[in-house]
Design a protein around this motif. Sequence first.
Motif, mmCIF file in Angstrom:
data_model
loop_
_atom_site.group_PDB
_atom_site.id
_atom_site.type_symbol
_atom_site.label_atom_id
_atom_site.label_comp_id
_atom_site.label_asym_id
_atom_site.label_seq_id
_atom_site.Cartn_x
_atom_site.Cartn_y
_atom_site.Cartn_z
ATOM 1 N N GLU A 165 0.850 -1.196 0.000
ATOM 2 C CA GLU A 165 0.000 0.000 0.000
ATOM 3 C C GLU A 165 0.884 1.244 0.000
ATOM 4 O OE1 GLU A 165 -2.784 -0.057 3.222
ATOM 5 O OE2 GLU A 165 -4.136 -1.445 2.197
ATOM 6 N N TRP A 166 0.434 2.256 -0.729
ATOM 7 C CA TRP A 166 1.130 3.547 -0.830
ATOM 8 C C TRP A 166 0.254 4.606 -0.167
ATOM 9 C CZ3 TRP A 166 5.518 5.997 -2.027
ATOM 10 C CH2 TRP A 166 5.476 7.343 -2.429
ATOM 11 N N ASP A 167 0.784 5.319 0.836
ATOM 12 C CA ASP A 167 -0.003 6.301 1.586
ATOM 13 C C ASP A 167 0.257 7.732 1.145
ATOM 14 O OD1 ASP A 167 2.511 6.847 2.553
ATOM 15 O OD2 ASP A 167 2.073 6.294 4.628
ATOM 16 N N GLY A 168 0.960 7.890 0.036
ATOM 17 C CA GLY A 168 1.300 9.220 -0.454
ATOM 18 C C GLY A 168 2.728 9.596 -0.174
ATOM 19 N N GLY A 169 3.394 8.852 0.737
ATOM 20 C CA GLY A 169 4.790 9.147 1.040
ATOM 21 C C GLY A 169 5.695 7.955 0.953
ATOM 22 N N SER A 170 5.149 6.759 1.218
ATOM 23 C CA SER A 170 5.984 5.571 1.204
ATOM 24 C C SER A 170 5.130 4.333 0.966
ATOM 25 C CB SER A 170 6.746 5.421 2.528
ATOM 26 O OG SER A 170 5.818 5.275 3.601
ATOM 27 N N TRP A 171 5.809 3.250 0.562
ATOM 28 C CA TRP A 171 5.168 1.963 0.375
ATOM 29 C C TRP A 171 5.316 1.125 1.637
ATOM 30 C CZ3 TRP A 171 2.124 0.574 -3.559
ATOM 31 C CH2 TRP A 171 2.229 1.265 -4.777
ATOM 32 N N THR A 172 4.265 0.332 1.961
ATOM 33 C CA THR A 172 4.311 -0.594 3.089
ATOM 34 C C THR A 172 3.791 -1.944 2.630
ATOM 35 O OG1 THR A 172 3.872 1.192 4.668
ATOM 36 C CG2 THR A 172 3.505 -1.070 5.437
ATOM 37 N N GLU A 173 4.532 -2.998 2.912
ATOM 38 C CA GLU A 173 4.024 -4.327 2.570
ATOM 39 C C GLU A 173 3.019 -4.757 3.623
ATOM 40 O OE1 GLU A 173 5.455 -8.810 1.245
ATOM 41 O OE2 GLU A 173 6.948 -7.314 1.864
ATOM 42 N N VAL A 174 1.865 -5.195 3.198
ATOM 43 C CA VAL A 174 0.788 -5.612 4.091
ATOM 44 C C VAL A 174 0.339 -7.005 3.643
ATOM 45 C CG1 VAL A 174 -0.004 -3.270 4.600
ATOM 46 C CG2 VAL A 174 -0.937 -4.486 2.632
ATOM 47 N N GLY A 175 -0.547 -7.583 4.413
ATOM 48 C CA GLY A 175 -1.034 -8.902 4.024
ATOM 49 C C GLY A 175 -2.076 -9.435 4.951
ATOM 50 N N GLY A 176 -2.192 -8.849 6.141
ATOM 51 C CA GLY A 176 -3.190 -9.296 7.091
ATOM 52 C C GLY A 176 -2.722 -10.498 7.876
ATOM 53 N N SER A 177 -3.481 -10.821 8.927
ATOM 54 C CA SER A 177 -3.112 -11.930 9.802
ATOM 55 C C SER A 177 -3.636 -13.261 9.292
ATOM 56 C CB SER A 177 -3.655 -11.669 11.215
ATOM 57 O OG SER A 177 -5.074 -11.509 11.172
ATOM 58 N N SER A 178 -4.593 -13.203 8.367
ATOM 59 C CA SER A 178 -5.182 -14.430 7.854
ATOM 60 C C SER A 178 -4.212 -15.139 6.919
ATOM 61 C CB SER A 178 -6.479 -14.118 7.111
ATOM 62 O OG SER A 178 -6.964 -15.267 6.450
ATOM 63 N N SER A 179 -4.341 -16.458 6.862
ATOM 64 C CA SER A 179 -3.510 -17.227 5.942
ATOM 65 C C SER A 179 -4.036 -17.175 4.519
ATOM 66 C CB SER A 179 -3.437 -18.694 6.407
ATOM 67 O OG SER A 179 -4.741 -19.265 6.439
ATOM 68 N N ALA A 180 -5.286 -16.677 4.358
ATOM 69 C CA ALA A 180 -5.877 -16.605 3.031
ATOM 70 C C ALA A 180 -5.227 -15.480 2.244
ATOM 71 C CB ALA A 180 -7.382 -16.386 3.135
ATOM 72 N N THR A 181 -4.607 -15.818 1.133
ATOM 73 C CA THR A 181 -3.960 -14.844 0.256
ATOM 74 C C THR A 181 -4.173 -15.290 -1.174
ATOM 75 O OG1 THR A 181 -2.259 -14.448 1.917
ATOM 76 C CG2 THR A 181 -1.813 -13.665 -0.298
ATOM 77 N N PRO A 182 -4.436 -14.358 -2.081
ATOM 78 C CA PRO A 182 -4.584 -14.764 -3.483
ATOM 79 C C PRO A 182 -3.330 -15.457 -3.978
ATOM 80 C CG PRO A 182 -5.312 -12.502 -3.168
ATOM 81 C CD PRO A 182 -4.653 -12.914 -1.894
ATOM 82 N N PRO A 183 -3.467 -16.525 -4.745
ATOM 83 C CA PRO A 183 -2.285 -17.165 -5.333
ATOM 84 C C PRO A 183 -1.518 -16.176 -6.210
ATOM 85 C CG PRO A 183 -4.239 -18.546 -5.588
ATOM 86 C CD PRO A 183 -4.714 -17.217 -5.099
ATOM 87 N N ILE A 184 -0.233 -16.426 -6.395
ATOM 88 C CA ILE A 184 0.597 -15.548 -7.220
ATOM 89 C C ILE A 184 -0.008 -15.420 -8.618
ATOM 90 C CG2 ILE A 184 2.697 -16.096 -5.938
ATOM 91 C CD1 ILE A 184 3.436 -17.997 -8.247
#
Length: 512
Positions: A55-74
């Motif tokens: 995510e980009w907040d206007g000043g920097s990028w941050t890697e996020v992903g949440g606590s859940s194990s559910a993530t879209p496949p690559i």
Amino acid sequence: AFAQTGFLGCADCYRAFAAAVNPLIRRLHGSDSHRGRVVLFGGWNGSSALGDTHEWDGGSWTEVGGSSSATPPIRRNHAMTYDSNRRRTVIYGGQGIGERRDTWEWDGNEWLEIPSDGAGDERISPAMAYDEARGEAVLFGGSRGPFYPRSDETWLRRGTEWTRAAGGPTPPERKGAAIAYDPVRGRVVLNGGYSGDTARPDTWEYDGERWERRVISSFSRRNHTMAWDPIGERVILYGGGLGSTLRSDTWAWDGEQWEQLFAPGPPALERHAMVTDTARNRVVLFGGDSGLTVLSEGTWEWDGSEWSQVSTTGPAGRHGHAMAYDPARERTVLFGGRDNSGELLHDTWEWDGSNWHEASTMGPLPRDGHAMAWNPARETVVLFGGFGDSTGEQLGDTWEWDGWQWERINPPGPSPRSNAAATLDTGRGSIILFGGTDGTAQIGETWEFGGSTATSMQIPPAARERGDLNNDGCVDFQDFFFLLDNWGEVIDGETLGFDDFLALLENWGEGC
């Protein structure tokens, strides 16, 4: 741009550039307008597909992903947009380990896979954007792989469900076209009409999802009629005009080509009306403009091979009227039109196969150029639009005839228009309406009506903004009653409520 300003000699500039650019060696992002973030998922780094979220907040990028194990496949070459109504970033399809057709949503904290049938087949590199006015994501195109043809399908996602929209080419705008339903092949057939002063010779078919142009005819005309011939199992076309010439010919469409049937019948006519009497297996024709000072008053029927004049009495001669067949009561219903003196009419007549009788002089305002068709869901004849009224304007009102009386209903639907073509798609139980004119230009829209709702779209944004909730051009009690009946319902992704009430009050009386 950074190189041109000499950033290589500026350590701070370089660090800012690197922090901004690093996640961008990949494809596709969405903009979360409620949280003020740009969301990026997956993509291609030059050697492999990725599955991380930034995510980009206007000043920097941050890697996020949440606590859940559910993530879209690559994946890479997927579609991504932001659904502002549900406040979710949506991704669809793409290419990872094989092609994909799954849908995922990011709510700012977690990824969630949305079970659905998806937008057709697996899709690589489709285009997707969110339509704020209608509250739906629109996805177009893509392919299943490099050796598959590109898709021309359009899919709509409202809430969590994908539905396919009419894709591919559509008939050009027109008025005065003829339309009929072929129940054997399950197709709505559209022919002719004219755009501006140009008569159209084309024939199109609609299967409930998309239009397909079939042939360019050897003839072109306007204000003709078509109906299903249940004995010959074909669509019959009669009459119409071309320039200053009126026609008295009969043609048949078998799904592949037009064939002229050399059968003597009614005089040369335009703006007549024709329907199929399914109880008696007859096509019924009444009225029309003969191009002279006298309009045809005769009633004619087609029995599959020839025309017969079956009555010379009944409604006064007229043109621009509309007819529909009521199979529940086995009656042909006729309303309105314009008489020989140019006066608009608003009488209702019924034909039982032997005699005409006047059923009502009350109901819709006088008009011509309106559309009528049978609605099996409510067992009523539906009337829409036309030209007339004391103001001489295009009309956008909808009425129902139950065999005893007319009642105005208030479904959101098409804008006011006349000379549109309408027929019942008996296979799906929907009325299909195409084209017409708003008085200034021809129209190329396709609408469906089933039950008591026009379903191809709901309330046009401009109409809703001024409080014209039933979209008939007049902000009045009809809109107020519609609001009361549907308070709290979600239409076009927005809930009908207090904001609509305020818009109605602020514009009360506009267009009336």
